[in-house]
Write a protein that holds these residues in place. Structure first.
Motif, PDB file in Angstrom:
ATOM      1  N   ARG A  37       0.831  -1.199   0.000  1.00 47.55           N
ATOM      2  CA  ARG A  37       0.000   0.000   0.000  1.00 47.55           C
ATOM      3  C   ARG A  37       0.866   1.250   0.000  1.00 47.55           C
ATOM      4  O   ARG A  37       0.578   2.227  -0.691  1.00 47.55           O
ATOM      5  N   GLU A  38       1.955   1.230   0.772  1.00 41.16           N
ATOM      6  CA  GLU A  38       2.846   2.376   0.868  1.00 41.16           C
ATOM      7  C   GLU A  38       4.020   2.198  -0.103  1.00 41.16           C
ATOM      8  O   GLU A  38       4.715   1.172  -0.057  1.00 41.16           O
ATOM      9  N   PRO A  39       4.264   3.177  -0.984  1.00 37.32           N
ATOM     10  CA  PRO A  39       5.387   3.074  -1.931  1.00 37.32           C
ATOM     11  C   PRO A  39       6.741   2.901  -1.249  1.00 37.32           C
ATOM     12  O   PRO A  39       7.629   2.248  -1.789  1.00 37.32           O
ATOM     13  N   GLU A  40       6.891   3.481  -0.038  1.00 37.76           N
ATOM     14  CA  GLU A  40       8.176   3.366   0.655  1.00 37.76           C
ATOM     15  C   GLU A  40       8.490   1.910   1.002  1.00 37.76           C
ATOM     16  O   GLU A  40       9.647   1.460   0.910  1.00 37.76           O
ATOM     17  N   ASN A  41       7.456   1.132   1.377  1.00 34.29           N
ATOM     18  CA  ASN A  41       7.665  -0.283   1.689  1.00 34.29           C
ATOM     19  C   ASN A  41       8.054  -1.074   0.438  1.00 34.29           C
ATOM     20  O   ASN A  41       8.866  -2.004   0.506  1.00 34.29           O
ATOM     21  N   ALA A  42       7.468  -0.682  -0.690  1.00 32.71           N
ATOM     22  CA  ALA A  42       7.813  -1.353  -1.944  1.00 32.71           C
ATOM     23  C   ALA A  42       9.274  -1.089  -2.308  1.00 32.71           C
ATOM     24  O   ALA A  42       9.990  -1.983  -2.774  1.00 32.71           O
ATOM     25  N   GLU A  43       9.716   0.145  -2.076  1.00 33.68           N
ATOM     26  CA  GLU A  43      11.112   0.487  -2.400  1.00 33.68           C
ATOM     27  C   GLU A  43      12.087  -0.249  -1.474  1.00 33.68           C
ATOM     28  O   GLU A  43      13.179  -0.662  -1.895  1.00 33.68           O
ATOM     29  N   LYS A  44      11.715  -0.416  -0.203  1.00 32.04           N
ATOM     30  CA  LYS A  44      12.569  -1.175   0.729  1.00 32.04           C
ATOM     31  C   LYS A  44      12.684  -2.634   0.293  1.00 32.04           C
ATOM     32  O   LYS A  44      13.762  -3.234   0.305  1.00 32.04           O
ATOM     33  N   LYS A  45      11.553  -3.219  -0.111  1.00 31.47           N
ATOM     34  CA  LYS A  45      11.554  -4.605  -0.588  1.00 31.47           C
ATOM     35  C   LYS A  45      12.413  -4.740  -1.839  1.00 31.47           C
ATOM     36  O   LYS A  45      13.164  -5.719  -1.979  1.00 31.47           O
ATOM     37  N   LEU A  46      12.303  -3.762  -2.728  1.00 35.05           N
ATOM     38  CA  LEU A  46      13.113  -3.784  -3.954  1.00 35.05           C
ATOM     39  C   LEU A  46      14.598  -3.820  -3.622  1.00 35.05           C
ATOM     40  O   LEU A  46      15.351  -4.617  -4.186  1.00 35.05           O
ATOM     41  N   GLN A  47      15.022  -2.965  -2.682  1.00 35.00           N
ATOM     42  CA  GLN A  47      16.436  -2.904  -2.333  1.00 35.00           C
ATOM     43  C   GLN A  47      16.907  -4.209  -1.688  1.00 35.00           C
ATOM     44  O   GLN A  47      18.037  -4.672  -1.946  1.00 35.00           O
ATOM     45  N   GLN A  48      16.046  -4.828  -0.886  1.00 31.92           N
ATOM     46  CA  GLN A  48      16.400  -6.115  -0.266  1.00 31.92           C
ATOM     47  C   GLN A  48      16.651  -7.179  -1.337  1.00 31.92           C
ATOM     48  O   GLN A  48      17.613  -7.952  -1.247  1.00 31.92           O
ATOM     49  N   LEU A  49      15.772  -7.215  -2.339  1.00 30.26           N
ATOM     50  CA  LEU A  49      15.914  -8.229  -3.400  1.00 30.26           C
ATOM     51  C   LEU A  49      17.148  -7.960  -4.258  1.00 30.26           C
ATOM     52  O   LEU A  49      17.844  -8.885  -4.664  1.00 30.26           O
TER      53      LEU A  49
END
Length: 310
Positions: A245-257
């Motif tokens: 829901r929050e774009p910031e969480n999506a960006e954190k997940k992207l960096q982890q991957l």
């Protein structure tokens, strides 16, 4: 680096380009129009508007900048955020100009006032077409000039001249009639000759076509056949790591991957307005399924396959 160039590039291809934490530029196609007061004709174009409520990052601008500059997605976001902060700071004191897009000012209520540029047409089908002016036809002016000329030198003859027609005018009229009849006869003759030439040309064409059909062409050393195999890669199969829901969480997940070595991407918003993040994308269904099975065993059992048709 200024992001105005990248926004401008995307406006040629998309109807909406969102600048995160600032607003969205929306384009609407309008047909050709004419200004009846200036007699100016305008080609079809895209009309730009600005919506300050479209602030959520859909990944379009950041992904484009990352691809064009060969940098990471997070670095592209940093560049966008820095530019937006600069715009907001400048708007407190003055008008800002976004190159080839338009200008912004801040009203007393703290809202953005957007004035689109008129020098750039983002409709690709009208590329190269510009406005032009066609002067109006001044019929009334010409009528007034004719009336003035008739006053100076009357065109209509007097009553006395009407009763007596000079002999040379009669002869001239008769000669004109004879000439017209002769012209008509000559035109008929030309028409007959032209039709004869057409018939003769068709006959010659038929002979040539018959000769071509009967001929046999033999090439002793023919050129080898060249086969070109062109394949367009389309990555329709995406292994989804999550939707946020929050774009910031999506960006954190992207960096982890990315840190784990995955070719991860943000795919944008789905129909529920959730930002989707993928482990990897494939153009082969079999490869995608095989990779999904591995990820389920080693990374997450919640991983699933998204198929997009482009």
């Amino acid at each position: 680096m200024t992001i105005a160039k990248y926004i401008s590039d995307l406006l040629y291809r998309y109807e909406c380009v969102i600048v995160p934490n600032f607003g969205g530029f929306v384009s609407n196609e309008i047909s050709a129009k004419v200004n009846h007061f200036t007699h100016t004709f305008y080609a079809p174009s895209k009309q730009l508007t600005f919506n300050s409520h479209l602030k959520n990052n859909d990944g379009l601008l950041a992904n484009y900048i990352a691809s064009a500059e060969n940098i990471s997605y997070l670095k592209a976001l940093e560049i966008i955020n820095k530019e937006v902060e600069s715009w907001k700071s400048s708007l407190k004191n003055e008008e800002i100009e976004v190159e080839n897009i338009g200008s912004f000012t801040l009203n007393k209520g703290g809202n953005y006032i957007f004035e689109p540029t008129s020098s750039t047409n983002y409709l690709t089908s009208s590329f190269g077409l510009s406005s032009y002016v066609s002067p109006a036809i001044k019929r009334i002016t010409y009528k007034e000039k004719v009336a003035q000329l008739e006053t100076i030198a009357p065109i209509l003859p007097s009553e006395e001249k009407k009763r007596k027609t000079p002999a040379f005018i009669k002869y001239a009229a008769a000669a004109a009639i004879i000439f017209a009849l002769g012209t008509l006869g000559f035109k008929e003759y030309q028409k007959i000759e032209y039709n004869n030439l057409i018939v003769e040309a068709n006959q010659q064409q038929q002979k040539v076509e018959k000769s071509i059909q009967e001929a046999t062409f033999v090439i002793s050393n023919p050129l080898p056949t060249i086969t070109l195999n062109l394949t367009k890669e389309t990555f329709n199969y995406h292994i989804i790591a999550g939707a946020f829901r929050e774009p910031e969480n999506a960006e954190k997940k992207l960096q982890q991957l990315v840190d784990k070595g995955f070719d991860a991407k943000i795919l944008g918003l789905n129909k529920w307005n959730l930002t989707q993040v993928s482990y990897e994308s494939f153009n082969s269904k079999n490869d995608a399924i095989n990779r999904l099975n591995v990820i389920k065993k080693t990374e997450s059992k919640d991983a699933w396959l998204l198929v997009k048709e482009y």
